[in-house]
Write a protein that holds these residues in place. Structure first.
Motif, PDB file in Angstrom:
ATOM      1  N   LYS A   1     -68.222  21.938 -46.917  1.00  0.00           N
ATOM      2  CA  LYS A   1     -68.716  21.842 -48.293  1.00  0.00           C
ATOM      3  C   LYS A   1     -67.976  22.743 -49.270  1.00  0.00           C
ATOM      4  O   LYS A   1     -67.680  22.330 -50.401  1.00  0.00           O
ATOM      5  CB  LYS A   1     -70.215  22.166 -48.341  1.00  0.00           C
ATOM      6  CG  LYS A   1     -71.110  21.105 -47.735  1.00  0.00           C
ATOM      7  CD  LYS A   1     -72.569  21.426 -47.996  1.00  0.00           C
ATOM      8  CE  LYS A   1     -73.481  20.312 -47.504  1.00  0.00           C
ATOM      9  NZ  LYS A   1     -74.906  20.598 -47.834  1.00  0.00           N
ATOM     10  N   LEU A   2     -67.676  23.971 -48.852  1.00  0.00           N
ATOM     11  CA  LEU A   2     -67.209  24.976 -49.810  1.00  0.00           C
ATOM     12  C   LEU A   2     -65.761  25.408 -49.623  1.00  0.00           C
ATOM     13  O   LEU A   2     -65.226  26.104 -50.480  1.00  0.00           O
ATOM     14  CB  LEU A   2     -68.108  26.222 -49.739  1.00  0.00           C
ATOM     15  CG  LEU A   2     -69.585  26.009 -50.061  1.00  0.00           C
ATOM     16  CD1 LEU A   2     -70.342  27.322 -49.904  1.00  0.00           C
ATOM     17  CD2 LEU A   2     -69.757  25.469 -51.484  1.00  0.00           C
ATOM     18  N   GLY A   3     -65.137  25.036 -48.522  1.00  0.00           N
ATOM     19  CA  GLY A   3     -63.767  25.479 -48.308  1.00  0.00           C
ATOM     20  C   GLY A   3     -63.667  26.977 -48.071  1.00  0.00           C
ATOM     21  O   GLY A   3     -62.734  27.625 -48.540  1.00  0.00           O
ATOM     22  N   ILE A   4     -64.615  27.533 -47.318  1.00  0.00           N
ATOM     23  CA  ILE A   4     -64.596  28.955 -46.979  1.00  0.00           C
ATOM     24  C   ILE A   4     -64.102  29.096 -45.546  1.00  0.00           C
ATOM     25  O   ILE A   4     -64.742  28.626 -44.604  1.00  0.00           O
ATOM     26  CB  ILE A   4     -65.996  29.576 -47.122  1.00  0.00           C
ATOM     27  CG1 ILE A   4     -66.466  29.526 -48.571  1.00  0.00           C
ATOM     28  CG2 ILE A   4     -65.997  31.014 -46.606  1.00  0.00           C
ATOM     29  CD1 ILE A   4     -67.896  30.002 -48.763  1.00  0.00           C
ATOM     30  N   HIS A   5     -62.967  29.765 -45.372  1.00  0.00           N
ATOM     31  CA  HIS A   5     -62.437  29.998 -44.029  1.00  0.00           C
ATOM     32  C   HIS A   5     -63.312  31.008 -43.294  1.00  0.00           C
ATOM     33  O   HIS A   5     -63.832  31.958 -43.895  1.00  0.00           O
ATOM     34  CB  HIS A   5     -61.007  30.524 -44.104  1.00  0.00           C
ATOM     35  CG  HIS A   5     -60.027  29.529 -44.637  1.00  0.00           C
ATOM     36  ND1 HIS A   5     -59.865  29.296 -45.989  1.00  0.00           N
ATOM     37  CD2 HIS A   5     -59.150  28.709 -43.998  1.00  0.00           C
ATOM     38  CE1 HIS A   5     -58.927  28.366 -46.164  1.00  0.00           C
ATOM     39  NE2 HIS A   5     -58.492  27.990 -44.975  1.00  0.00           N
ATOM     40  N   LEU A   6     -63.447  30.808 -41.992  1.00  0.00           N
ATOM     41  CA  LEU A   6     -64.246  31.691 -41.144  1.00  0.00           C
ATOM     42  C   LEU A   6     -63.340  32.432 -40.174  1.00  0.00           C
ATOM     43  O   LEU A   6     -62.466  31.829 -39.536  1.00  0.00           O
ATOM     44  CB  LEU A   6     -65.292  30.895 -40.356  1.00  0.00           C
ATOM     45  CG  LEU A   6     -66.316  30.116 -41.196  1.00  0.00           C
ATOM     46  CD1 LEU A   6     -67.238  29.317 -40.280  1.00  0.00           C
ATOM     47  CD2 LEU A   6     -67.130  31.052 -42.077  1.00  0.00           C
ATOM     48  N   GLY A   7     -63.557  33.740 -40.058  1.00  0.00           N
ATOM     49  CA  GLY A   7     -62.848  34.563 -39.085  1.00  0.00           C
ATOM     50  C   GLY A   7     -63.779  34.939 -37.949  1.00  0.00           C
ATOM     51  O   GLY A   7     -64.919  35.350 -38.184  1.00  0.00           O
TER      52      GLY A   7
ATOM     53  N   ILE B   1     -54.849  23.509 -36.915  1.00  0.00           N
ATOM     54  CA  ILE B   1     -56.234  23.470 -37.378  1.00  0.00           C
ATOM     55  C   ILE B   1     -56.832  24.876 -37.450  1.00  0.00           C
ATOM     56  O   ILE B   1     -57.692  25.156 -38.271  1.00  0.00           O
ATOM     57  CB  ILE B   1     -57.045  22.543 -36.469  1.00  0.00           C
ATOM     58  CG1 ILE B   1     -56.659  21.080 -36.763  1.00  0.00           C
ATOM     59  CG2 ILE B   1     -58.544  22.748 -36.628  1.00  0.00           C
ATOM     60  CD1 ILE B   1     -57.167  20.085 -35.771  1.00  0.00           C
ATOM     61  N   GLY B   2     -56.373  25.768 -36.589  1.00  0.00           N
ATOM     62  CA  GLY B   2     -56.790  27.167 -36.615  1.00  0.00           C
ATOM     63  C   GLY B   2     -55.593  28.032 -36.301  1.00  0.00           C
ATOM     64  O   GLY B   2     -54.492  27.539 -36.090  1.00  0.00           O
ATOM     65  N   SER B   3     -55.827  29.346 -36.264  1.00  0.00           N
ATOM     66  CA  SER B   3     -54.695  30.246 -36.002  1.00  0.00           C
ATOM     67  C   SER B   3     -55.184  31.578 -35.497  1.00  0.00           C
ATOM     68  O   SER B   3     -56.187  32.113 -35.973  1.00  0.00           O
ATOM     69  CB  SER B   3     -53.874  30.468 -37.270  1.00  0.00           C
ATOM     70  OG  SER B   3     -52.883  31.460 -37.073  1.00  0.00           O
TER      71      SER B   3
ATOM     72  N   LEU C   1     -65.493  34.546 -44.770  1.00  0.00           N
ATOM     73  CA  LEU C   1     -66.603  35.130 -44.028  1.00  0.00           C
ATOM     74  C   LEU C   1     -66.125  35.376 -42.602  1.00  0.00           C
ATOM     75  O   LEU C   1     -65.640  34.459 -41.933  1.00  0.00           O
ATOM     76  CB  LEU C   1     -67.804  34.188 -44.053  1.00  0.00           C
ATOM     77  CG  LEU C   1     -69.150  34.713 -43.578  1.00  0.00           C
ATOM     78  CD1 LEU C   1     -69.553  35.978 -44.330  1.00  0.00           C
ATOM     79  CD2 LEU C   1     -70.221  33.639 -43.753  1.00  0.00           C
ATOM     80  N   ILE C   2     -66.286  36.610 -42.143  1.00  0.00           N
ATOM     81  CA  ILE C   2     -65.621  37.086 -40.925  1.00  0.00           C
ATOM     82  C   ILE C   2     -66.625  37.849 -40.072  1.00  0.00           C
ATOM     83  O   ILE C   2     -67.498  38.551 -40.598  1.00  0.00           O
ATOM     84  CB  ILE C   2     -64.455  38.030 -41.314  1.00  0.00           C
ATOM     85  CG1 ILE C   2     -63.400  37.276 -42.150  1.00  0.00           C
ATOM     86  CG2 ILE C   2     -63.828  38.684 -40.096  1.00  0.00           C
ATOM     87  CD1 ILE C   2     -62.663  38.146 -43.125  1.00  0.00           C
ATOM     88  N   SER C   3     -66.495  37.745 -38.748  1.00  0.00           N
ATOM     89  CA  SER C   3     -67.353  38.521 -37.861  1.00  0.00           C
ATOM     90  C   SER C   3     -66.601  38.877 -36.591  1.00  0.00           C
ATOM     91  O   SER C   3     -65.557  38.294 -36.279  1.00  0.00           O
ATOM     92  CB  SER C   3     -68.627  37.741 -37.519  1.00  0.00           C
ATOM     93  OG  SER C   3     -69.489  38.509 -36.702  1.00  0.00           O
ATOM     94  N   ASP C   4     -67.153  39.841 -35.860  1.00  0.00           N
ATOM     95  CA  ASP C   4     -66.595  40.208 -34.555  1.00  0.00           C
ATOM     96  C   ASP C   4     -67.247  39.415 -33.426  1.00  0.00           C
ATOM     97  O   ASP C   4     -66.919  39.611 -32.259  1.00  0.00           O
ATOM     98  CB  ASP C   4     -66.743  41.705 -34.295  1.00  0.00           C
ATOM     99  CG  ASP C   4     -68.192  42.186 -34.326  1.00  0.00           C
ATOM    100  OD1 ASP C   4     -69.105  41.353 -34.463  1.00  0.00           O
ATOM    101  OD2 ASP C   4     -68.409  43.411 -34.221  1.00  0.00           O
ATOM    102  N   ASN C   5     -68.183  38.516 -33.756  1.00  0.00           N
ATOM    103  CA  ASN C   5     -68.840  37.741 -32.705  1.00  0.00           C
ATOM    104  C   ASN C   5     -68.132  36.405 -32.499  1.00  0.00           C
ATOM    105  O   ASN C   5     -67.054  36.159 -33.047  1.00  0.00           O
ATOM    106  CB  ASN C   5     -70.333  37.569 -33.004  1.00  0.00           C
ATOM    107  CG  ASN C   5     -70.605  36.702 -34.222  1.00  0.00           C
ATOM    108  OD1 ASN C   5     -69.710  36.058 -34.765  1.00  0.00           O
ATOM    109  ND2 ASN C   5     -71.847  36.684 -34.665  1.00  0.00           N
TER     110      ASN C   5
ATOM    111  N   ASP D   1     -60.637  30.075 -38.555  1.00  0.00           N
ATOM    112  CA  ASP D   1     -60.957  28.647 -38.567  1.00  0.00           C
ATOM    113  C   ASP D   1     -60.376  28.043 -39.833  1.00  0.00           C
ATOM    114  O   ASP D   1     -60.712  28.469 -40.945  1.00  0.00           O
ATOM    115  CB  ASP D   1     -62.473  28.420 -38.599  1.00  0.00           C
ATOM    116  CG  ASP D   1     -63.147  28.691 -37.278  1.00  0.00           C
ATOM    117  OD1 ASP D   1     -62.444  28.909 -36.274  1.00  0.00           O
ATOM    118  OD2 ASP D   1     -64.399  28.684 -37.248  1.00  0.00           O
ATOM    119  N   GLY D   2     -59.514  27.039 -39.685  1.00  0.00           N
ATOM    120  CA  GLY D   2     -59.004  26.326 -40.847  1.00  0.00           C
ATOM    121  C   GLY D   2     -60.006  25.320 -41.362  1.00  0.00           C
ATOM    122  O   GLY D   2     -61.033  25.022 -40.717  1.00  0.00           O
ATOM    123  N   LEU D   3     -59.719  24.739 -42.520  1.00  0.00           N
ATOM    124  CA  LEU D   3     -60.663  23.825 -43.165  1.00  0.00           C
ATOM    125  C   LEU D   3     -60.735  22.466 -42.481  1.00  0.00           C
ATOM    126  O   LEU D   3     -61.618  21.670 -42.784  1.00  0.00           O
ATOM    127  CB  LEU D   3     -60.299  23.658 -44.644  1.00  0.00           C
ATOM    128  CG  LEU D   3     -60.310  24.943 -45.469  1.00  0.00           C
ATOM    129  CD1 LEU D   3     -60.045  24.633 -46.934  1.00  0.00           C
ATOM    130  CD2 LEU D   3     -61.611  25.710 -45.311  1.00  0.00           C
TER     131      LEU D   3
END
Length: 359
Positions: free
Chosen positions: A310-316, A349-351, A279-283, A123-125
């Protein structure tokens, strides 16, 4: 840092005068588009490399045509591969001798229609923003990380802020700011840390709280330091593989998902305080959807809003983590070298991603 109107970072007033409570807007610079990717310093890369002791590698991506169908998200479809055309004919197994009698080459060339957040993904910012009064004038606007704005920086064909949802003809579409290419430019390499939720929870729907997460980390000897990329293994990846590109109804999948409780304020504060870089997950979404109900106005995706906005943390999401998690547990380890750049696709926006872990 003070979040009151007029107390912004130097030069940040170009876009905002006040920032959301608990955010880090401006901390990495007024024009920052990387967020916590800034924490992947050369030292963090060296720390990751130090974990590559065996030279054993793991592919952390599902095949990109998984999960299959569109039950996970009805707006996303599997990749569509097709040949390119040569003089109107499919350019697969094309003998160049048809064009030049003395040429012996046989050519194949294809194209793909790819939904960027269908399978294993970043997920991009620009993926999740929020309504926020950044100017302190009492008028909330649609905003994204570090004060970038809808319609000015994130462009789409509709103006949803207008009451009549005005269509904007001929306007380019995409993220002029916060596009995924910014993340790709960092190479996304550093130290990964595995938290093995599946070793502590059965495969039934469960919102993981701050207290539970801390107990699991203590029991497994897991430590998260500033700049680490944190992976949460729930076992959902193996469930999807067992479905064989034919997943059941979304409600049935939701019934067996384990994920973070995005409404747990102490959990969100830990994400802030830990300094984790990703922060990354398999779900399906790192946090569980829908979030636990609350009264009044609240984000529907609270962890996404906390991390991306808020924090600019990418999610996987939808990563293939179980093989790696099993190996780490058997070796009494939780850390590894993680290399996971997204596509360097300007404006996306994502990849999709094909992350690699080295232990």
């Amino acid at each position: 840092m003070d979040d009151k109107p007029g107390s912004g970072i130097e030069n940040a007033g170009r876009r905002w005068k006040r920032r959301p409570p608990g955010s880090n807007w401006g901390d990495f610079g007024a024009d920052d588009q990387l967020g916590r990717m800034n924490l992947l310093t050369p030292e963090k890369v060296r720390q990751g490399l130090a974990e590559a002791r065996e030279g054993k590698v793991f592919c952390l991506s599902l095949p990109l045509d998984f999960p299959g169908g569109s039950t996970v998200n009805p707006r996303r479809r599997p990749p569509l591969l097709q040949p390119t055309l040569r003089d109107g004919k499919p350019n697969i197994n094309f003998p160049l001798s048809r064009l030049h009698c003395c040429h012996t080459d046989v050519i194949s060339d294809d194209a793909v229609l790819l939904h960027t957040q269908y399978s294993t993904q970043w997920d991009g910012l620009a993926h999740v923003g929020a309504w926020f009064d950044a100017n302190g004038d009492g008028r909330p606007e649609m905003m994204y990380y570090n004060g970038y704005r809808a319609r000015a920086d994130i462009l789409g064909p509709m103006d949803y802020s207008a009451q009549d949802e005005t269509e904007i003809e001929g306007r380019p579409i995409g993220a002029k700011k916060l596009g995924i290419e910014n993340m790709a430019s960092t190479c996304v390499q550093g130290r990964g840390v595995m938290i093995d939720l599946a070793a502590h929870f059965d495969t039934q729907r469960h919102y993981v709280s701050y207290d539970e997460l801390m107990r699991i980390m203590e029991a497994d000897g897991v430590e998260v330091e500033r700049g680490d990329m944190v992976c949460l293994r729930t076992g959902f990846d193996r469930y999807l593989l067992d479905c064989g590109r034919n997943p059941p109804a979304r409600a049935q999948m939701d019934a067996i998902q384990v994920g973070l409780d995005g409404r747990d304020e102490r959990l969100l504060q830990w994400i802030t305080d830990s300094g984790l870089a990703a922060l990354i997950s398999d779900n399906i979404g790192v946090e569980l959807f829908p979030a636990r109900p609350v009264s009044g106005h609240a984000p529907g995706h609270p962890l996404h809003q906390h991390c991306l906005f808020k924090l600019g943390i990418h999610l996987g999401e939808l990563w293939l983590l179980s093989d790696l998690a099993d190996w780490l547990r058997s070796a009494g380890r939780s850390r590894f070298l993680l290399t996971a750049p997204p596509l360097r696709l300007p404006g996306a926006i994502g990849s999709p991603a094909t992350p690699v872990a080295t232990v």
